[in-house]
Design an enzyme around this catalytic site. Structure first.
Site: not given
Length: 254
Positions: A36, A60, A152, A156, A185, A187
């Protein structure tokens, strides 16, 4: 424990679904290299699960060198690799009009390129151990179009195509390749999809619009996605490869 003795690498491991995945991998008996950009959050993972169980690697993953080097560092820390969950991603620009090309490229690099590089780096290490499991993270937006997040969605969809192609290519090596496709989600990244303008009312309205299309009527929880990844990584899914698995409360069943 379903993953006793397994060596797992998780990207975007410090929060949300990635952190839930680390917790579950550890619970199922695996040792985990956690990658991460947030070193403080990675250190907290080590404090929680122990220095002999979780190995933190700061990177990164939108940078090519970091994407490559982090996998090699993970393999060195673990002594090999049986599992890769390539989870890193970001929403990207909300429109193709007046496109911020730098933001576009960063989204493609993080969502697609880092996953591609990660898989490419780990394959030879899995071959050396007689096989393995690669799991990518896509999205319901990689299965159906997204009016709110076209970049996005494009990224994906690419990840789903990558999954199916690698599943065919790597089957003779006993390396299974699958992808989870979560719905919206609960999150920290949620607001990146629903509230790009910074207006809380707009974010709430967008979330309500998305939830109206989910038959089960709620957000997916990080742990529910992680549970699907654990299953795909385990011997319980030993004959499962090339699958794009929705974890979406029925959103894509329409």
């Amino acid at each position: 424990m379903r993953l006793e003795g397994k060596l797992a690498i998780v990207t975007a491991a410090a929060s949300g679904m990635g952190r839930a995945g680390v917790e579950r991998f550890v619970r199922e008996g695996a040792r985990v290299a956690a990658i991460d950009i947030d070193m403080a959050a990675l250190s907290a993972l080590v404090d929680t699960f122990g220095v002999d169980t979780v190995f933190p690697i700061r990177a990164d993953l939108s940078r090519e060198d970091d994407a490559r080097d982090s996998i090699e560092s993970a393999v060195a820390a673990l002594g090999g690799a049986d599992i890769l969950w390539a989870h890193a991603g970001m929403p990207g620009p909300a429109s193709v009009e007046d496109l911020d090309i730098a933001a576009y490229r960063k989204a493609i690099d993080l969502n697609v390129t880092s996953a591609t590089i990660g898989a490419g780096q780990v394959i030879r290490h899995m071959r050396a151990r007689g096989g393995g499991s690669i799991v990518f993270t896509s999205s319901v937006s990689g299965l159906v179009g997204s009016m709110m997040s076209p970049i996005y969605s494009a990224a994906k969809w690419a990840v789903v195509g990558l999954t199916k192609s690698l599943a065919l290519a790597l089957a003779p090596d006993n390396i299974r390749v699958n992808v989870v496709c979560p719905g919206l989600a609960d999150t920290p990244m949620k607001v990146g999809f629903t509230g790009r303008s910074g207006d809380p009312a707009e974010a709430a309205a967008n979330e309500a619009k998305l939830m109206a299309a989910v038959p089960m009527g709620r957000l997916v929880q990080a742990g529910e996605v992680a549970d699907a990844v654990i299953w795909l990584s385990s011997n319980e899914a030993s004959f499962v490869t090339g699958v794009a698995l929705p974890v979406d409360g029925g959103f894509t069943a329409r």
